[in-house]
Scaffold this motif. Structure first.
Motif, PDB file in Angstrom:
ATOM      1  N   ASP A  86     -40.242  46.147  21.418  1.00 18.40           N
ATOM      2  CA  ASP A  86     -39.797  47.001  22.518  1.00 18.40           C
ATOM      3  C   ASP A  86     -40.497  48.348  22.414  1.00 18.40           C
ATOM      4  O   ASP A  86     -40.679  48.890  21.317  1.00 18.40           O
ATOM      5  CB  ASP A  86     -38.277  47.243  22.460  1.00 18.40           C
ATOM      6  CG  ASP A  86     -37.478  46.183  23.179  1.00 18.40           C
ATOM      7  OD1 ASP A  86     -38.060  45.394  23.938  1.00 18.40           O
ATOM      8  OD2 ASP A  86     -36.247  46.140  22.968  1.00 18.40           O
ATOM      9  N   VAL A  96     -35.905  52.490  26.849  1.00 17.23           N
ATOM     10  CA  VAL A  96     -36.306  51.244  26.199  1.00 17.23           C
ATOM     11  C   VAL A  96     -37.031  50.473  27.287  1.00 17.23           C
ATOM     12  O   VAL A  96     -36.420  50.084  28.296  1.00 17.23           O
ATOM     13  CB  VAL A  96     -35.110  50.438  25.649  1.00 17.23           C
ATOM     14  CG1 VAL A  96     -35.591  49.116  25.055  1.00 17.23           C
ATOM     15  CG2 VAL A  96     -34.354  51.250  24.604  1.00 17.23           C
ATOM     16  N   THR A 121     -43.594  58.300  22.268  1.00 18.44           N
ATOM     17  CA  THR A 121     -43.459  56.856  22.461  1.00 18.44           C
ATOM     18  C   THR A 121     -43.709  56.100  21.159  1.00 18.44           C
ATOM     19  O   THR A 121     -44.602  56.453  20.391  1.00 18.44           O
ATOM     20  CB  THR A 121     -44.446  56.374  23.544  1.00 18.44           C
ATOM     21  OG1 THR A 121     -44.263  57.179  24.705  1.00 18.44           O
ATOM     22  CG2 THR A 121     -44.203  54.924  23.901  1.00 18.44           C
ATOM     23  N   LEU A 133     -32.044  46.298  21.169  1.00 24.07           N
ATOM     24  CA  LEU A 133     -33.465  46.434  20.817  1.00 24.07           C
ATOM     25  C   LEU A 133     -33.996  45.095  20.353  1.00 24.07           C
ATOM     26  O   LEU A 133     -33.331  44.393  19.589  1.00 24.07           O
ATOM     27  CB  LEU A 133     -33.640  47.425  19.661  1.00 24.07           C
ATOM     28  CG  LEU A 133     -33.659  48.897  19.974  1.00 24.07           C
ATOM     29  CD1 LEU A 133     -33.822  49.693  18.679  1.00 24.07           C
ATOM     30  CD2 LEU A 133     -34.758  49.237  20.945  1.00 24.07           C
ATOM     31  N   ILE A 187     -29.813  50.616  20.133  1.00 25.84           N
ATOM     32  CA  ILE A 187     -30.103  52.041  20.140  1.00 25.84           C
ATOM     33  C   ILE A 187     -29.108  52.719  21.067  1.00 25.84           C
ATOM     34  O   ILE A 187     -28.739  52.157  22.102  1.00 25.84           O
ATOM     35  CB  ILE A 187     -31.564  52.302  20.574  1.00 25.84           C
ATOM     36  CG1 ILE A 187     -31.949  53.768  20.395  1.00 25.84           C
ATOM     37  CG2 ILE A 187     -31.826  51.810  21.986  1.00 25.84           C
ATOM     38  CD1 ILE A 187     -33.444  54.033  20.535  1.00 25.84           C
ATOM     39  N   THR A 197     -33.896  58.949  26.754  1.00 28.38           N
ATOM     40  CA  THR A 197     -34.334  57.848  25.897  1.00 28.38           C
ATOM     41  C   THR A 197     -34.583  56.654  26.796  1.00 28.38           C
ATOM     42  O   THR A 197     -33.738  56.320  27.630  1.00 28.38           O
ATOM     43  CB  THR A 197     -33.241  57.498  24.864  1.00 28.38           C
ATOM     44  OG1 THR A 197     -32.946  58.661  24.081  1.00 28.38           O
ATOM     45  CG2 THR A 197     -33.680  56.359  23.969  1.00 28.38           C
ATOM     46  N   ILE A 257     -40.189  52.213  22.958  1.00 26.07           N
ATOM     47  CA  ILE A 257     -39.107  53.192  22.990  1.00 26.07           C
ATOM     48  C   ILE A 257     -39.713  54.562  23.239  1.00 26.07           C
ATOM     49  O   ILE A 257     -40.694  54.929  22.606  1.00 26.07           O
ATOM     50  CB  ILE A 257     -38.338  53.207  21.647  1.00 26.07           C
ATOM     51  CG1 ILE A 257     -37.710  51.846  21.389  1.00 26.07           C
ATOM     52  CG2 ILE A 257     -37.296  54.310  21.634  1.00 26.07           C
ATOM     53  CD1 ILE A 257     -37.142  51.709  20.007  1.00 26.07           C
TER      54      ILE A 257
END
Length: 109
Positions: free
Chosen positions: A97, A80, A105, A93, A69, A78, A99
């Motif tokens: 995960d 992770v 979310t 990713l 990503i 953003t 995100i």
């Protein structure tokens, strides 16, 4: 190792989603790559119509190493997991995960 047509076809049909963790938002099918997400309907593959989401927020890609990503210089960030991506940073990713795109979310499935 020889790749058969059947195994290539099966890999091509493998589907991944961003599963929404908030009410009122649907899961996002990642039907091809690269896949752009943002609020600009005319510039993205999936539009998240929310003020906190940037016009071009993220790009999700599939590479030989797996999925990744990239934050596209978003205003509200953003994440992770607990990692906040820098502007234009690309991050790997993995299945399951978490995100976060601004204040929304998702699980990567």
């Amino acid at each position: 190792m020889q790749t058969t047509l059947l195994s290539v076809g099966m890999a091509a049909q493998e589907k991944h989603y961003l599963v929404s963790l908030q009410e009122g938002y649907e899961d996002i099918l990642l039907s091809y790559y690269p896949f752009l997400i943002g609020k600009a309907e005319y510039m993205t593959d999936y539009a998240l119509l929310r003020d906190s989401v940037s016009r071009l927020h993220v790009k999700i890609e599939r590479t030989e190493q797996g999925f990744q990503i990239t934050d596209l210089n978003s205003t509200n960030g953003t994440w992770v997991g607990e990692h906040l991506l820098e502007a234009n940073e690309t991050f790997p990713l993995k299945e399951n995960d978490k995100i976060r795109l601004a204040d929304l979310t998702f699980w990567f499935k």
